[in-house]
Design a protein around this motif. Sequence first.
Motif, PDB file in Angstrom:
ATOM      1  N   LEU A 182      33.507 104.341 -76.766  1.00 34.46           N
ATOM      2  CA  LEU A 182      33.218 103.235 -75.861  1.00 34.46           C
ATOM      3  C   LEU A 182      33.196 101.937 -76.663  1.00 34.46           C
ATOM      4  N   GLY A 183      33.911 100.945 -76.164  1.00 32.12           N
ATOM      5  CA  GLY A 183      34.019  99.675 -76.867  1.00 32.12           C
ATOM      6  C   GLY A 183      35.293  99.559 -77.664  1.00 32.12           C
ATOM      7  N   SER A 184      36.127 100.602 -77.661  1.00 32.13           N
ATOM      8  CA  SER A 184      37.368 100.554 -78.442  1.00 32.13           C
ATOM      9  C   SER A 184      38.535 101.080 -77.619  1.00 32.13           C
ATOM     10  N   GLY A 185      39.741 100.767 -78.062  1.00 28.98           N
ATOM     11  CA  GLY A 185      40.950 101.328 -77.487  1.00 28.98           C
ATOM     12  C   GLY A 185      41.019 101.203 -75.977  1.00 28.98           C
ATOM     13  N   ALA A 237      28.352  99.940 -82.593  1.00 33.27           N
ATOM     14  CA  ALA A 237      29.083  99.518 -81.411  1.00 33.27           C
ATOM     15  C   ALA A 237      28.495 100.225 -80.203  1.00 33.27           C
ATOM     16  N   VAL A 238      29.289 100.368 -79.154  1.00 34.56           N
ATOM     17  CA  VAL A 238      28.766 100.929 -77.923  1.00 34.56           C
ATOM     18  C   VAL A 238      29.552 102.145 -77.499  1.00 34.56           C
ATOM     19  N   ALA A 239      28.911 103.030 -76.733  1.00 36.90           N
ATOM     20  CA  ALA A 239      29.578 104.219 -76.218  1.00 36.90           C
ATOM     21  C   ALA A 239      28.890 104.676 -74.949  1.00 36.90           C
ATOM     22  N   GLY A 240      29.400 105.738 -74.311  1.00 39.23           N
ATOM     23  CA  GLY A 240      28.847 106.184 -73.039  1.00 39.23           C
ATOM     24  C   GLY A 240      28.486 107.648 -73.035  1.00 39.23           C
ATOM     25  N   SER A 241      28.337 108.248 -71.873  1.00 40.58           N
ATOM     26  CA  SER A 241      27.983 109.652 -71.717  1.00 40.58           C
ATOM     27  C   SER A 241      29.023 110.342 -70.863  1.00 40.58           C
ATOM     28  N   ALA A 242      29.440 111.568 -71.220  1.00 38.17           N
ATOM     29  CA  ALA A 242      30.561 112.196 -70.532  1.00 38.17           C
ATOM     30  C   ALA A 242      30.197 113.537 -69.938  1.00 38.17           C
ATOM     31  N   ALA A 243      30.904 113.920 -68.840  1.00 48.96           N
ATOM     32  CA  ALA A 243      30.604 115.201 -68.239  1.00 48.96           C
ATOM     33  C   ALA A 243      31.805 115.955 -67.717  1.00 48.96           C
ATOM     34  N   ALA A 244      32.882 115.281 -67.346  1.00 47.85           N
ATOM     35  CA  ALA A 244      34.036 115.993 -66.785  1.00 47.85           C
ATOM     36  C   ALA A 244      35.303 115.264 -67.151  1.00 47.85           C
ATOM     37  N   TYR A 245      36.421 115.956 -67.138  1.00 48.23           N
ATOM     38  CA  TYR A 245      37.679 115.307 -67.466  1.00 48.23           C
ATOM     39  C   TYR A 245      38.632 115.392 -66.287  1.00 48.23           C
ATOM     40  N   ALA A 246      39.563 114.434 -66.262  1.00 46.58           N
ATOM     41  CA  ALA A 246      40.488 114.350 -65.136  1.00 46.58           C
ATOM     42  C   ALA A 246      41.694 115.232 -65.374  1.00 46.58           C
ATOM     43  N   LEU A 294      36.769 108.052 -70.760  1.00 50.63           N
ATOM     44  CA  LEU A 294      37.102 107.996 -72.182  1.00 50.63           C
ATOM     45  C   LEU A 294      38.508 108.522 -72.383  1.00 50.63           C
ATOM     46  N   HIS A 295      39.258 107.851 -73.245  1.00 49.77           N
ATOM     47  CA  HIS A 295      40.657 108.189 -73.492  1.00 49.77           C
ATOM     48  C   HIS A 295      40.809 108.768 -74.899  1.00 49.77           C
ATOM     49  N   GLY A 296      41.668 109.775 -75.031  1.00 45.62           N
ATOM     50  CA  GLY A 296      41.887 110.381 -76.334  1.00 45.62           C
ATOM     51  C   GLY A 296      43.260 110.989 -76.462  1.00 45.62           C
ATOM     52  N   SER A 297      43.491 111.607 -77.606  1.00 43.94           N
ATOM     53  CA  SER A 297      44.761 112.281 -77.887  1.00 43.94           C
ATOM     54  C   SER A 297      44.493 113.708 -78.324  1.00 43.94           C
ATOM     55  N   LEU A 298      45.122 114.644 -77.620  1.00 47.55           N
ATOM     56  CA  LEU A 298      45.090 116.046 -78.004  1.00 47.55           C
ATOM     57  C   LEU A 298      46.311 116.323 -78.861  1.00 47.55           C
ATOM     58  N   ARG A 299      46.099 116.688 -80.126  1.00 46.45           N
ATOM     59  CA  ARG A 299      47.209 117.006 -81.029  1.00 46.45           C
ATOM     60  C   ARG A 299      47.394 118.518 -81.059  1.00 46.45           C
ATOM     61  N   LEU A 300      48.573 118.955 -80.664  1.00 45.18           N
ATOM     62  CA  LEU A 300      48.922 120.371 -80.730  1.00 45.18           C
ATOM     63  C   LEU A 300      49.907 120.579 -81.864  1.00 45.18           C
ATOM     64  N   PRO A 301      49.634 121.516 -82.766  1.00 43.72           N
ATOM     65  CA  PRO A 301      50.546 121.732 -83.891  1.00 43.72           C
ATOM     66  C   PRO A 301      51.897 122.226 -83.423  1.00 43.72           C
TER      67      PRO A 301
END
Length: 363
Positions: free
Chosen positions: A112-115, A14-23, A50-57
């Motif tokens: 990249l390409g998902s979610g 599939a496809v993806a990108g390149s990352a450098a900083a977060y909001a 890019l979107h994700g989930s941070l899971r904290l125990p």
Amino acid sequence: MSALIGVLAAASIAVAGSAAAYAEQEPPTVTSWTGTDRDVTFTAPDGLELHGSLRLPAHTRKPVPAVLLVAGSGPTDREGNSPGLPGDIGTLRSLADTFAKNGIASLRYDKLGSGETGLGPYAEDPASIDFDVFVQHAAEGLRLLADQPEVDQDRLMVTGHSEGGLIALVLAQDETLDVPPISSLGLLTPLSTRYLTLLTDQVTAQLHAQVEAGLLPREQADALLASLTEIVESLRTEGRLPDSVPPELAPLFNPMNERFLHDADQYDPAEVAAVLPSDVSVYVACATDDIQVSCTDVDALRAGLAEREAGHTTASTLYRVNHVLKEVGSNGSDGSEYGEPLPFSRQLRLELSWFTFTQLHLR
């Protein structure tokens, strides 16, 4: 040839990108018995978010170890699901549950390409994506994870599933990436041979199976195998596809993923593993019912790890488990069960719990 392409869909690119900083943001949270998911984003230099989930125990009172979860091939989202494979696979979500239960934070993200990430600027030119794009995404995800106040930066792990295993290896070995120090790797049913070698083995096995089942004439299979040899040679030596690709093989080998396949194939996972830093501990697991990466394939990676001058490695064979780390019992696997509500490997949960206790919590 639909059966061939259907099973190999999980191994397609599939496809993806390149990352450098977060909001910076005040994201929503979702709490479960294993902890809290917090939505996070990180932005690539080209503007891709890019979107994700941070899971904290649950019950976190001081900085805890943390793991970056890297998905396998295809348009795989943060849960481990792909639109090309029906049902709820949930590989990455199940891993996040396991780590959180053991007091370890985790970050998983939509490729990249998902979610929520989508294609972004690559929608206009997906053929420009190479393997290093995926590595850069993971590198920036690791930086984001290390920057969280709840995370102990001295106890970071990267766990890659399938193709994500090679990405994890590159992250830990390539000093030019300038990522936070990685103390441990989890390589789960990982890509263990060169990329085009794996695809060749998969296609060859399935063509032979179709001949044996009377679904494909031997002459046609031989012609496709000859074309496959030509395709692989051209990609490896010239970085491009030959002028003609049979339609049966075009879903795997086409101009959209030509560059990715050439670049990914330059890495031999065993060679990368052999030069890992000695202070990186490794858990590597194959699965007996994996139809995509065999335990024989993973043996080559284990041999590379054994070449290190020093360093802890835990090698495991997961019994009655398929490629997406679900228990299949005596029914075995043909890939059609990936999205079924089968239990996540209990053996893997136990082994990861012990590995992280000894290699992260006691560090």
